[in-house]
Scaffold this active site. Structure first.
Site, short mmCIF file in Angstrom:
data_model
loop_
_atom_site.label_atom_id
_atom_site.label_comp_id
_atom_site.label_asym_id
_atom_site.label_seq_id
_atom_site.Cartn_x
_atom_site.Cartn_y
_atom_site.Cartn_z
N PRO A 114 0.99 -0.85 0.74
CA PRO A 114 -0.05 -0.01 0.04
C PRO A 114 0.47 1.44 0.17
O PRO A 114 2.01 1.29 0.34
CB PRO A 114 -0.59 -0.32 1.11
N CYS A 248 -4.37 1.29 9.23
CA CYS A 248 -5.14 0.67 9.27
C CYS A 248 -5.99 0.47 10.01
O CYS A 248 -7.51 0.53 10.42
CB CYS A 248 -5.53 -0.47 8.12
N GLU A 337 -13.94 5.22 7.73
CA GLU A 337 -12.79 5.35 7.53
C GLU A 337 -12.07 6.50 6.98
O GLU A 337 -11.87 6.14 5.92
CB GLU A 337 -10.87 3.97 7.43
#
Length: 494
Positions: A114, A248, A337
């Protein structure tokens, strides 16, 4: 050759090299493997600050100092916690040494990296692959190609100097969707290790390969009336401001028990969290969402910068923006989120209500991932552990770092499985053990026919004893004739 074709060809070449290298790596001993991963960890730690700056400069996300800490965590901290972990040959003998566990590497790993944690995730995945004697080829996010490649090169070169076979590690420098697809689908790929957004993880699972996928998190933290409020506030702000929310597992929502709300609000303010007015919340909603989707431009940005984007000001040293809200879901963008230092704030009365609200938040984008609780009442902690649809429940700690194993004894990992409820095959923090096939050798402990043979011998003994008594019966009525003995023993045998 156009860029897509270059990317596809590069993926094929890197997989073929990694496959050849991992065959040579099968000859490595446990001592060889441990020496190699130690060298990788040392190199990664030495380059942690430089790689942190590079990731920040290339992606524009987060804080360089936080990225440095993540790089140290993903290298030196990781390897220190793996000391004594067996991944080569016979790794365990169980059931009184009648069952042996034997480690075999899965093969070549296709890894998606990511943009939010590009250098730390690259080094972490390379190290756990090496520990499992696997080859690995990475597909970086297009926004983080250079820093991902550089991070992998740092640990790969250290591994090669420590006698790892050349070609064991690879990274696409032509990062395109066709190239990534080729990497995931290639016949030389044995297992996929995907870290990123939900869409990317679903794509990884659709390739027909064994895969570990990890999607988004949307972490609620319940603060109970029994909590140490000052510590809870400090942990909440530390977590959401760490790398400006790009993990996350970062705290996203505070669920505050009513009796401690006022104290918690004051404690959060002392930690430089700013509570927003109604108009500021409205402006912030328009920044978080853009054309109905998460606005990438606010990801990993400082509170001051996000506030400026929304048209209002906060002090430059603000560490978190807190929005008191009442809804969860699409109607409230601030409950999603955001991957930034924004906290939604809910008030409930009692832990049961806190339980329900936390589940609502988890179901809106983060089910299965992580939940935090600040509480000193063990029965309540146990109730949360049993009832929450979350595979990691961290207690009285920073959720962002507790979930990855930095502040507790969970395995240190940059890839966290949310379980089947979160669309993943695993609920674990991914370790080298997830990249091993474990075969079993089992010795016989229950021979076929043993029970029947033993029973037969026992009946033979009974028959012999009966015949010995036949010549001297205790009473005429109990006389043991040959016919009676045969009848009795026949019944036993049946």
């Amino acid at each position: 050759m156009d860029t897509d074709l270059k990317s596809i060809q590069q993926a094929r070449d890197l997989i073929n090299r990694a496959r050849a290298a991992k065959e040579r790596f099968l000859e490595a001993s446990q001592e060889d493997v441990d020496r190699i991963v130690e060298a990788m960890a040392n190199a990664g730690e030495a380059a942690a600050e430089r790689l942190g700056r590079l990731a920040h400069e290339e992606t524009g996300f987060g804080r360089p100092e936080s990225k440095r800490l993540k790089n140290v965590f993903a290298t030196k901290f990781l390897v220190e916690r793996m000391v004594g972990m067996k991944t080569v040959g016979i790794i365990a003998k169980r059931e009184n040494s009648t069952v042996w566990d034997i480690a075999m590497p899965m093969g070549v790993v296709a890894a998606l990296i990511p943009s939010t944690n590009p250098t730390s995730t690259a080094m972490y995945k390379a190290i756990i692959a090496a520990k499992a004697r696997c080859g690995i080829v990475m597909s970086p996010h297009p926004r983080a190609v250079h820093c991902t490649h550089e991070a992998l090169d740092v640990v790969a070169q250290a591994a090669y100097k420590a006698d790892a076979p050349e070609g064991l590690f690879g990274c696409l420098t032509e990062a395109t969707m066709p190239g990534a697809s080729e990497l995931l689908e290639h016949t030389g790929t044995d297992v996929i290790l995907a870290t990123g957004g939900t869409a990317m993880v679903k794509a990884a699972y659709s390739k027909g390969k064994p895969a570990y996928g990890v999607g988004s998190g949307n972490v609620p933290v319940y603060v109970d009336r029994s909590a140490n409020v000052d510590k809870a506030a400090s942990d909440l702000v530390y977590g959401t401001s760490f790398d400006w929310g790009t993990l996350c597992s970062t705290e996203r929502s505070i669920v505050a028990d009513y009796p401690i709300k006022a104290r918690l609000v004051e404690a959060l303010k002392k930690c430089r969290a700013v509570f927003l007015s109604e108009s500021e919340k409205d402006s912030l909603r328009s920044v978080v969402l853009k054309n109905g989707r998460l606005n990438v431009e606010q990801v990993g940005q400082s509170p001051a910068r996000i506030a400026k984007m929304a048209g209002f000001k906060v002090p430059r040293d603000t560490r978190a923006l807190v929005a008191e809200v009442s809804e969860v879901g699409k109607s409230e963008p601030l409950s999603m989120e955001t991957l930034s230092p924004i906290l939604s704030f809910y008030t409930v009365d009692g832990w049961q209500a806190g339980c329900e609200r936390s589940i609502e938040v988890l179901k809106f984008g983060g089910i299965g991932h992580t939940l935090g609780i600040h509480c000193e009442n063990e029965p309540i902690i146990e109730a949360f552990a049993l009832q929450k649809p979350s595979m990691r429940i961290v207690v009285n700690t920073v959720a962002a770092l507790g979930s990855v194993g930095y502040t507790n004894r969970l395995f240190p990992a940059m890839t966290l499985g949310p379980g089947t409820i979160g669309g993943s095959i695993t609920s674990d923090n991914i370790s080298p053990m997830h990249l091993l096939n474990v075969k079993r050798l089992a010795f016989e402990t229950s021979p076929v026919g043993r029970e029947e043979s033993a029973r037969g011998r026992h009946l033979d003994t009974i028959e012999a004893r009966l015949r010995a008594r036949a010549g001297n019966p205790p009473a005429e009525s109990l006389a043991l004739t040959d016919e009676r003995i045969r009848t009795l023993v026949g019944r036993f045998r049946k």
